[in-house]
Design a protein around this motif. Sequence first.
Motif, PDB file in Angstrom:
ATOM      1  N   ASN A 198       0.809  -1.222   0.000  1.00  0.00           N
ATOM      2  CA  ASN A 198       0.000   0.000   0.000  1.00  0.00           C
ATOM      3  C   ASN A 198       0.841   1.270   0.000  1.00  0.00           C
ATOM      4  O   ASN A 198       0.366   2.347   0.396  1.00  0.00           O
ATOM      5  CB  ASN A 198      -0.989   0.028   1.175  1.00  0.00           C
ATOM      6  N   ASP A 199       2.094   1.166  -0.440  1.00  0.00           N
ATOM      7  CA  ASP A 199       2.868   2.362  -0.773  1.00  0.00           C
ATOM      8  C   ASP A 199       2.443   2.808  -2.173  1.00  0.00           C
ATOM      9  O   ASP A 199       2.088   1.969  -3.012  1.00  0.00           O
ATOM     10  CB  ASP A 199       4.368   2.071  -0.793  1.00  0.00           C
ATOM     11  N   PHE A 200       2.510   4.111  -2.439  1.00  0.00           N
ATOM     12  CA  PHE A 200       2.065   4.578  -3.744  1.00  0.00           C
ATOM     13  C   PHE A 200       2.887   5.782  -4.193  1.00  0.00           C
ATOM     14  O   PHE A 200       3.653   6.367  -3.405  1.00  0.00           O
ATOM     15  CB  PHE A 200       0.568   4.906  -3.741  1.00  0.00           C
ATOM     16  N   CYS A 201       2.722   6.148  -5.466  1.00  0.00           N
ATOM     17  CA  CYS A 201       3.485   7.270  -6.007  1.00  0.00           C
ATOM     18  C   CYS A 201       2.661   7.983  -7.065  1.00  0.00           C
ATOM     19  O   CYS A 201       1.644   7.485  -7.542  1.00  0.00           O
ATOM     20  CB  CYS A 201       4.818   6.793  -6.585  1.00  0.00           C
ATOM     21  N   GLY A 202       3.116   9.169  -7.448  1.00  0.00           N
ATOM     22  CA  GLY A 202       2.440   9.994  -8.439  1.00  0.00           C
ATOM     23  C   GLY A 202       2.996  11.407  -8.383  1.00  0.00           C
ATOM     24  O   GLY A 202       4.207  11.593  -8.247  1.00  0.00           O
ATOM     25  N   TYR A 203       2.116  12.407  -8.447  1.00  0.00           N
ATOM     26  CA  TYR A 203       2.588  13.784  -8.321  1.00  0.00           C
ATOM     27  C   TYR A 203       1.578  14.616  -7.544  1.00  0.00           C
ATOM     28  O   TYR A 203       0.379  14.322  -7.506  1.00  0.00           O
ATOM     29  CB  TYR A 203       2.858  14.418  -9.685  1.00  0.00           C
ATOM     30  N   ILE A 204       2.094  15.665  -6.922  1.00  0.00           N
ATOM     31  CA  ILE A 204       1.263  16.610  -6.188  1.00  0.00           C
ATOM     32  C   ILE A 204       1.305  17.946  -6.931  1.00  0.00           C
ATOM     33  O   ILE A 204       2.348  18.346  -7.451  1.00  0.00           O
ATOM     34  CB  ILE A 204       1.716  16.749  -4.726  1.00  0.00           C
ATOM     35  N   LEU A 205       0.150  18.587  -7.020  1.00  0.00           N
ATOM     36  CA  LEU A 205       0.001  19.758  -7.878  1.00  0.00           C
ATOM     37  C   LEU A 205      -0.363  20.985  -7.053  1.00  0.00           C
ATOM     38  O   LEU A 205      -1.328  20.968  -6.284  1.00  0.00           O
ATOM     39  CB  LEU A 205      -1.093  19.487  -8.917  1.00  0.00           C
ATOM     40  N   GLY A 206       0.447  22.052  -7.222  1.00  0.00           N
ATOM     41  CA  GLY A 206       0.158  23.311  -6.547  1.00  0.00           C
ATOM     42  C   GLY A 206      -0.532  24.286  -7.477  1.00  0.00           C
ATOM     43  O   GLY A 206      -1.258  23.898  -8.392  1.00  0.00           O
ATOM     44  N   TYR A 207      -0.281  25.584  -7.274  1.00  0.00           N
ATOM     45  CA  TYR A 207      -1.000  26.611  -8.033  1.00  0.00           C
ATOM     46  C   TYR A 207      -0.091  27.494  -8.878  1.00  0.00           C
ATOM     47  O   TYR A 207      -0.561  28.265  -9.696  1.00  0.00           O
ATOM     48  CB  TYR A 207      -1.797  27.494  -7.076  1.00  0.00           C
ATOM     49  N   SER A 208       1.223  27.397  -8.715  1.00  0.00           N
ATOM     50  CA  SER A 208       2.117  28.252  -9.494  1.00  0.00           C
ATOM     51  C   SER A 208       2.679  27.479 -10.674  1.00  0.00           C
ATOM     52  O   SER A 208       2.405  26.290 -10.858  1.00  0.00           O
ATOM     53  CB  SER A 208       3.256  28.757  -8.602  1.00  0.00           C
ATOM     54  N   GLY A 209       3.498  28.156 -11.489  1.00  0.00           N
ATOM     55  CA  GLY A 209       4.066  27.521 -12.668  1.00  0.00           C
ATOM     56  C   GLY A 209       5.056  26.428 -12.334  1.00  0.00           C
ATOM     57  O   GLY A 209       5.275  25.525 -13.132  1.00  0.00           O
ATOM     58  N   CYS A 210       5.680  26.516 -11.174  1.00  0.00           N
ATOM     59  CA  CYS A 210       6.636  25.482 -10.754  1.00  0.00           C
ATOM     60  C   CYS A 210       6.215  24.968  -9.388  1.00  0.00           C
ATOM     61  O   CYS A 210       6.849  25.256  -8.373  1.00  0.00           O
ATOM     62  CB  CYS A 210       8.054  26.028 -10.709  1.00  0.00           C
ATOM     63  N   SER A 211       5.120  24.234  -9.353  1.00  0.00           N
ATOM     64  CA  SER A 211       4.625  23.736  -8.067  1.00  0.00           C
ATOM     65  C   SER A 211       4.142  22.302  -8.161  1.00  0.00           C
ATOM     66  O   SER A 211       3.379  21.832  -7.336  1.00  0.00           O
ATOM     67  CB  SER A 211       3.488  24.623  -7.553  1.00  0.00           C
ATOM     68  N   THR A 212       4.611  21.586  -9.199  1.00  0.00           N
ATOM     69  CA  THR A 212       4.304  20.164  -9.322  1.00  0.00           C
ATOM     70  C   THR A 212       5.535  19.372  -8.908  1.00  0.00           C
ATOM     71  O   THR A 212       6.650  19.657  -9.357  1.00  0.00           O
ATOM     72  CB  THR A 212       3.911  19.817 -10.762  1.00  0.00           C
ATOM     73  N   PHE A 213       5.340  18.365  -8.035  1.00  0.00           N
ATOM     74  CA  PHE A 213       6.451  17.589  -7.505  1.00  0.00           C
ATOM     75  C   PHE A 213       6.173  16.091  -7.666  1.00  0.00           C
ATOM     76  O   PHE A 213       5.045  15.640  -7.433  1.00  0.00           O
ATOM     77  CB  PHE A 213       6.658  17.865  -6.009  1.00  0.00           C
ATOM     78  N   PRO A 214       7.198  15.304  -8.036  1.00  0.00           N
ATOM     79  CA  PRO A 214       7.049  13.839  -8.002  1.00  0.00           C
ATOM     80  C   PRO A 214       7.049  13.380  -6.546  1.00  0.00           C
ATOM     81  O   PRO A 214       7.896  13.799  -5.759  1.00  0.00           O
ATOM     82  CB  PRO A 214       8.278  13.339  -8.763  1.00  0.00           C
ATOM     83  N   MET A 215       6.084  12.500  -6.214  1.00  0.00           N
ATOM     84  CA  MET A 215       5.886  12.141  -4.813  1.00  0.00           C
ATOM     85  C   MET A 215       5.801  10.628  -4.629  1.00  0.00           C
ATOM     86  O   MET A 215       5.372   9.891  -5.520  1.00  0.00           O
ATOM     87  CB  MET A 215       4.595  12.762  -4.275  1.00  0.00           C
ATOM     88  N   ARG A 216       6.190  10.205  -3.436  1.00  0.00           N
ATOM     89  CA  ARG A 216       6.016   8.814  -3.009  1.00  0.00           C
ATOM     90  C   ARG A 216       5.483   8.833  -1.584  1.00  0.00           C
ATOM     91  O   ARG A 216       5.873   9.672  -0.768  1.00  0.00           O
ATOM     92  CB  ARG A 216       7.354   8.078  -3.060  1.00  0.00           C
ATOM     93  N   TYR A 217       4.556   7.896  -1.288  1.00  0.00           N
ATOM     94  CA  TYR A 217       4.083   7.713   0.091  1.00  0.00           C
ATOM     95  C   TYR A 217       4.390   6.282   0.496  1.00  0.00           C
ATOM     96  O   TYR A 217       3.971   5.337  -0.171  1.00  0.00           O
ATOM     97  CB  TYR A 217       2.585   7.980   0.212  1.00  0.00           C
ATOM     98  N   ARG A 218       5.145   6.136   1.617  1.00  0.00           N
ATOM     99  CA  ARG A 218       5.421   4.808   2.140  1.00  0.00           C
ATOM    100  C   ARG A 218       4.803   4.666   3.520  1.00  0.00           C
ATOM    101  O   ARG A 218       4.908   5.569   4.364  1.00  0.00           O
ATOM    102  CB  ARG A 218       6.927   4.561   2.216  1.00  0.00           C
ATOM    103  N   GLN A 219       4.155   3.521   3.741  1.00  0.00           N
ATOM    104  CA  GLN A 219       3.547   3.255   5.033  1.00  0.00           C
ATOM    105  C   GLN A 219       4.638   3.257   6.108  1.00  0.00           C
ATOM    106  O   GLN A 219       5.689   2.649   5.962  1.00  0.00           O
ATOM    107  CB  GLN A 219       2.827   1.899   5.022  1.00  0.00           C
ATOM    108  N   GLY A 220       4.402   3.967   7.191  1.00  0.00           N
ATOM    109  CA  GLY A 220       5.373   4.071   8.263  1.00  0.00           C
ATOM    110  C   GLY A 220       6.427   5.130   8.037  1.00  0.00           C
ATOM    111  O   GLY A 220       7.225   5.418   8.937  1.00  0.00           O
TER     112      GLY A 220
END
Length: 415
Positions: free
Chosen positions: A217-239
């Motif tokens: 149940n670890d997952f990955c993708g991207y998180i999106l903000g509101y400015s021109g440079c506010s998208t980040f590659p992300m990972r979530y790991r349990q614990g």
Amino acid sequence: MCIRNMLVGIVLCIAAPAGADAPRYRVDYLGDGWTGTGINRHGDVCGSMSPDGTALLAGVSKGGAPFEFLPLPEGMQSSRAHDINDEGVIVGSVCPNQYVITAPTAAVWRPTPEGYEVEVFEPLPGDPYCAAYAVNNVGDIIGASGFWGWNLSTGVRFSPEGTVPLPEGMLSGDINDERVIISNNRLLDLDTGELTVYDLPEGRWQGFVAAALNNKNDFCGYILGYSGCSTFPMRYRQGVGWEYLGGCATTTSATAINDRGDALSYYYYTASGVTFVPEGYFSLGELIDGSQGEYYVQWGGANGINNNRQIVAAARNGFNGPIGAILMTPMNTGPDCGAIRKFSAKCREGKLTAKVVSSLPEGMELTLTRNGGDAKTVTINARGKGKAKWTGQAGSNVVCIVECPDVECPAADCG
């Protein structure tokens, strides 16, 4: 429906490692113009290519061999593959004309001794289009249905009883072997009906878009903000919690994650890379051993990584050569057999059980055989342990680890 909210812990930033040893990779070139979209534990890859520059056709590469086209069902002219499981089942879509991207019909290719059997699914009532995006190792197939083929609006599961909407308005992201589905920052357990919502890290965000989910149940993708440079590659790991896998960009995302937590990511028109656990980030190009020739890894096409750390990506074959899919395989693929501290076998009432106790990394796979055959694949867990079982056994049984011939093979008497 039970709903849980997971509060955010510490947000970690993953930096490039200082002095970390990069694993070296060999390369299998899978064919000009192909894009790999999924990989299983055997290193088999599904993907698609356009032989005439317009219509797509789906294909499969087995064990590093060049892609071969998958059969089209009667009346269909184009196809597209999205995912492959460990049994070699492939899901995607087909179309009676060249517009499989905008007018898809969900399909599954199931391997047979003669090749593949193709089944086509129906969209939800009132919808003209559907597509299958993911398949797990217990047979669940998920996808989407809708009016606009290029932007299907309703997450669905393709079951033997027909096409059914996913609960709680879940869109189709990915599904693991525990029958858990991810949609953005939500996980839904199909067996229990429990919905878990993960709070986003501190900041001002539009939301998180999920790309892949592993069996922990670890997952990955991207998180999106509101400015021109506010998208980040992300990972979530349990614990562990949320982890930034790189800096901001207009377009970037993590694309795939294995059970170790290793995650692929890309930056639009710039680079693709992998963040290993625990080694850290490497660009894919720097991992290719110099003995493999000239391969120029592209920013797009890094779409799959398995527990053996095999990676499917895209590369230019030579400085002025064509671009196609590649399979990257670690050159030191074998386990550290010296890390196996105990290997035992016992039998009770016809059930033969073999256990491995080691300091091997989580996700490492070993092949155990019984009396020279009847192989079982064992995946090492977070505690360095793995177990295989055979039922209905009799007489003397000797269990060996194929990858570690120098490790003594224990015997067990099943009567």
